[in-house]
Design an enzyme around this catalytic site. Structure first.
Site, PDB file in Angstrom:
ATOM      1  N   TYR A 162       0.853  -1.198   0.000  1.00  0.00           N
ATOM      2  CA  TYR A 162       0.000   0.000   0.000  1.00  0.00           C
ATOM      3  C   TYR A 162       0.887   1.245   0.000  1.00  0.00           C
ATOM      4  O   TYR A 162       0.676   2.176  -0.793  1.00  0.00           O
ATOM      5  CB  TYR A 162      -0.950   0.011   1.206  1.00  0.00           C
ATOM      6  CG  TYR A 162      -1.771   1.286   1.240  1.00  0.00           C
ATOM      7  CD1 TYR A 162      -2.749   1.529   0.277  1.00  0.00           C
ATOM      8  CD2 TYR A 162      -1.537   2.273   2.199  1.00  0.00           C
ATOM      9  CE1 TYR A 162      -3.488   2.723   0.275  1.00  0.00           C
ATOM     10  CE2 TYR A 162      -2.270   3.465   2.211  1.00  0.00           C
ATOM     11  CZ  TYR A 162      -3.238   3.681   1.248  1.00  0.00           C
ATOM     12  OH  TYR A 162      -3.956   4.859   1.230  1.00  0.00           O
ATOM     13  N   LYS A 166       1.266   4.374  -2.786  1.00  0.00           N
ATOM     14  CA  LYS A 166       1.065   5.792  -2.490  1.00  0.00           C
ATOM     15  C   LYS A 166       2.361   6.588  -2.722  1.00  0.00           C
ATOM     16  O   LYS A 166       2.302   7.760  -3.099  1.00  0.00           O
ATOM     17  CB  LYS A 166       0.524   5.970  -1.067  1.00  0.00           C
ATOM     18  CG  LYS A 166      -0.946   5.517  -0.960  1.00  0.00           C
ATOM     19  CD  LYS A 166      -1.865   6.359  -1.849  1.00  0.00           C
ATOM     20  CE  LYS A 166      -3.293   5.893  -1.895  1.00  0.00           C
ATOM     21  NZ  LYS A 166      -4.166   6.757  -2.721  1.00  0.00           N
TER      22      LYS A 166
HETATM   23  P1  NDP Z   1     -13.393   4.502   0.850  1.00  0.00           P
HETATM   24  O1  NDP Z   1     -13.216   3.024   0.866  1.00  0.00           O
HETATM   25  O2  NDP Z   1     -14.449   5.084   1.705  1.00  0.00           O
HETATM   26  O3  NDP Z   1     -13.598   5.002  -0.644  1.00  0.00           O
HETATM   27  C1  NDP Z   1     -12.852   4.464  -1.707  1.00  0.00           C
HETATM   28  C2  NDP Z   1     -13.488   4.881  -3.029  1.00  0.00           C
HETATM   29  O4  NDP Z   1     -12.675   4.368  -4.106  1.00  0.00           O
HETATM   30  C3  NDP Z   1     -14.888   4.319  -3.193  1.00  0.00           C
HETATM   31  O5  NDP Z   1     -15.717   5.308  -3.760  1.00  0.00           O
HETATM   32  C4  NDP Z   1     -14.702   3.179  -4.190  1.00  0.00           C
HETATM   33  O6  NDP Z   1     -15.855   3.050  -5.010  1.00  0.00           O
HETATM   34  C5  NDP Z   1     -13.522   3.706  -5.029  1.00  0.00           C
HETATM   35  N1  NDP Z   1     -12.823   2.614  -5.695  1.00  0.00           N
HETATM   36  C6  NDP Z   1     -12.068   1.642  -5.117  1.00  0.00           C
HETATM   37  N2  NDP Z   1     -11.639   0.783  -6.052  1.00  0.00           N
HETATM   38  C7  NDP Z   1     -12.146   1.216  -7.249  1.00  0.00           C
HETATM   39  C8  NDP Z   1     -12.071   0.738  -8.582  1.00  0.00           C
HETATM   40  N3  NDP Z   1     -11.378  -0.361  -8.894  1.00  0.00           N
HETATM   41  N4  NDP Z   1     -12.714   1.425  -9.558  1.00  0.00           N
HETATM   42  C9  NDP Z   1     -13.407   2.534  -9.260  1.00  0.00           C
HETATM   43  N5  NDP Z   1     -13.517   3.041  -8.014  1.00  0.00           N
HETATM   44  C10 NDP Z   1     -12.903   2.382  -7.024  1.00  0.00           C
HETATM   45  O7  NDP Z   1     -11.953   5.097   1.238  1.00  0.00           O
HETATM   46  P2  NDP Z   1     -11.396   6.600   1.330  1.00  0.00           P
HETATM   47  O8  NDP Z   1     -12.421   7.585   0.978  1.00  0.00           O
HETATM   48  O9  NDP Z   1     -10.712   6.722   2.622  1.00  0.00           O
HETATM   49  O10 NDP Z   1     -10.269   6.528   0.194  1.00  0.00           O
HETATM   50  C11 NDP Z   1     -10.174   7.452  -0.858  1.00  0.00           C
HETATM   51  C12 NDP Z   1      -8.702   7.660  -1.176  1.00  0.00           C
HETATM   52  O11 NDP Z   1      -8.056   8.239  -0.060  1.00  0.00           O
HETATM   53  C13 NDP Z   1      -7.928   6.392  -1.500  1.00  0.00           C
HETATM   54  O12 NDP Z   1      -7.062   6.652  -2.596  1.00  0.00           O
HETATM   55  C14 NDP Z   1      -7.098   6.153  -0.225  1.00  0.00           C
HETATM   56  O13 NDP Z   1      -5.926   5.462  -0.489  1.00  0.00           O
HETATM   57  C15 NDP Z   1      -6.847   7.573   0.193  1.00  0.00           C
HETATM   58  N6  NDP Z   1      -6.493   7.787   1.594  1.00  0.00           N
HETATM   59  C16 NDP Z   1      -7.320   7.347   2.589  1.00  0.00           C
HETATM   60  C17 NDP Z   1      -6.968   7.570   3.919  1.00  0.00           C
HETATM   61  C18 NDP Z   1      -7.777   7.061   5.058  1.00  0.00           C
HETATM   62  O14 NDP Z   1      -7.243   6.979   6.183  1.00  0.00           O
HETATM   63  N7  NDP Z   1      -9.045   6.736   4.868  1.00  0.00           N
HETATM   64  C19 NDP Z   1      -5.751   8.309   4.249  1.00  0.00           C
HETATM   65  C20 NDP Z   1      -4.962   8.708   3.129  1.00  0.00           C
HETATM   66  C21 NDP Z   1      -5.343   8.477   1.862  1.00  0.00           C
HETATM   67  P3  NDP Z   1     -16.550   1.675  -5.445  1.00  0.00           P
HETATM   68  O15 NDP Z   1     -16.245   0.661  -4.387  1.00  0.00           O
HETATM   69  O16 NDP Z   1     -17.994   2.026  -5.573  1.00  0.00           O
HETATM   70  O17 NDP Z   1     -15.921   1.387  -6.774  1.00  0.00           O
HETATM   71  C1  8X3 Z   2      -4.195   5.667   4.603  1.00  0.00           C
HETATM   72  C2  8X3 Z   2      -3.489   6.060   5.831  1.00  0.00           C
HETATM   73  O1  8X3 Z   2      -1.605   5.478   7.398  1.00  0.00           O
HETATM   74  O2  8X3 Z   2      -3.332   3.784   7.062  1.00  0.00           O
HETATM   75  O3  8X3 Z   2      -3.514   6.117   3.471  1.00  0.00           O
HETATM   76  O4  8X3 Z   2      -1.707   4.220   5.382  1.00  0.00           O
HETATM   77  S1  8X3 Z   2      -2.474   4.810   6.430  1.00  0.00           S
END
Ligand code: NDP
Ligand code: 8X3
Length: 261
Positions: A162, A166
């Site tokens: 992961y 990133k």
């Molecule tokens: P969620 O799981 O709540 O949302 C993830 C979103 O990505 C969903 O809308 C999902 O839609 C979509 N998605 C995943 N795989 C696919 C795919 N193959 N095709 C199209 N859409 C896809 O997580 P977050 O909102 O937290 O995550 C959003 C971003 O933020 C990610 O890139 C994550 O790595 C990043 N992030 C998150 C953090 C956290 O702590 N939550 C911290 C730092 C970064 P669906 O399943 O409907 O396709």
């Molecule tokens: C998601 C945050 O710290 O779990 O990007 O990787 S962490």
């Protein structure tokens, strides 16, 4: 510097991963800046419908288009998003779709988890960007915001692949900026720490109890907190590129240090 209140007026916005968490909250936040049109993308059609209806209710003047697709599906992304951009060139692309799958030492990981993360977080982001950028170049302007992570700046035990994806997003933000700066396109990224969304439920393959523990004893960021950062970045004056926002919960020191009750 103040953000432009109606800074997306007349603009077309594309958000990937709009069905949940940061992407959903960002869609609603960006609507405040009054874009002309929004294309919301994710795999879950019913969630796109629900969000589309919510936007129609809140901001009836904004045209909302939905596209249910998997960003890993290169051919469909090229066709569906590429065709859309020939009709409606995208001014703001939020590359948000992504996930973590699993949390294990490198020798004990599930290879399928690796494929999902690399294919979605890196290749999917690239496919979407490639489909969108030609029309941006043609109009000589645009803005790409990639969602990286604190995991794009440091690594932590069991985070291996992961974190690698990133770090790749962070490298791509820097590389895209170098390649596109001369074409009028801004490239930025938002790098959040812990945000309570469906992220950990997905990471732990649906184990909600284990996911809940990730956020226990401190106040994590909400998706809306991150969405505010995205809105600020997206509505900066034309001559300003906020290159990165690195945002953490106040209780987070780095990927491993949290002040818990
Ligand atoms: P969620 O799981 O709540 O949302 C993830 C979103 O990505 C969903 O809308 C999902 O839609 C979509 N998605 C995943 N795989 C696919 C795919 N193959 N095709 C199209 N859409 C896809 O997580 P977050 O909102 O937290 O995550 C959003 C971003 O933020 C990610 O890139 C994550 O790595 C990043 N992030 C998150 C953090 C956290 O702590 N939550 C911290 C730092 C970064 P669906 O399943 O409907 O396709
Ligand atoms: C998601 C945050 O710290 O779990 O990007 O990787 S962490």
């Amino acid at each position: 510097m103040r953000r432009q209140e109606r800074g997306l007026e007349g603009k077309n916005v594309l958000i990937t991963g709009a069905t949940s968490g940061i992407g959903r909250a960002a869609t609603i936040a960006l609507s405040q800046a009054n874009p002309e049109r929004m294309l919301i993308v994710g795999r879950r059609e019913e969630r796109l419908q629900e969000l589309g209806s919510e936007l129609n209710r809140l901001y009836p003047q904004i045209k909302v288009d939905r596209l249910a697709l998997d960003v890993r599906d290169r051919v469909t992304v090229e066709k569906e998003i590429g065709d859309y951009c020939t009709r409606y060139p995208i001014d703001l692309l939020l590359n948000n779709a992504g996930l973590a799958a699993g949390n294990a030492p490198i020798d004990q990981c599930d290879t399928d988890d690796w494929e999902r993360m690399i294919d979605t977080n890196v290749k999917g982001l690239l496919y979407v960007t490639k489909a969108v950028v030609p029309a941006m170049i043609k109009q000589g302007k645009g803005h790409i915001i990639n969602i990286s992570s604190i995991a794009g700046r440091e690594v932590y035990p069991n985070g291996n692949v992961y974190c690698a994806t990133k770090h790749a997003v962070t490298a791509l933000t820097l590389g895209m900026r170098q390649d596109l700066v001369g074409k009028g396109i801004k490239v930025s990224q938002v790098s959040p720490g812990a945000v309570e969304t469906e992220f950990s439920i997905v990471r732990y393959h649906g184990d909600e109890e284990r996911a809940r523990k990730v956020y226990e004893g401190y106040t994590p960021l909400t998706a809306e907190d991150v969405a505010e950062c995205i809105l600020f970045m997206a509505t900066a004056p034309e001559h300003v590129n906020i290159a990165e926002i690195f945002v953490l919960p106040a209780a987070q020191g780095d990927t491993r240090i949290f002040t818990r009750d």
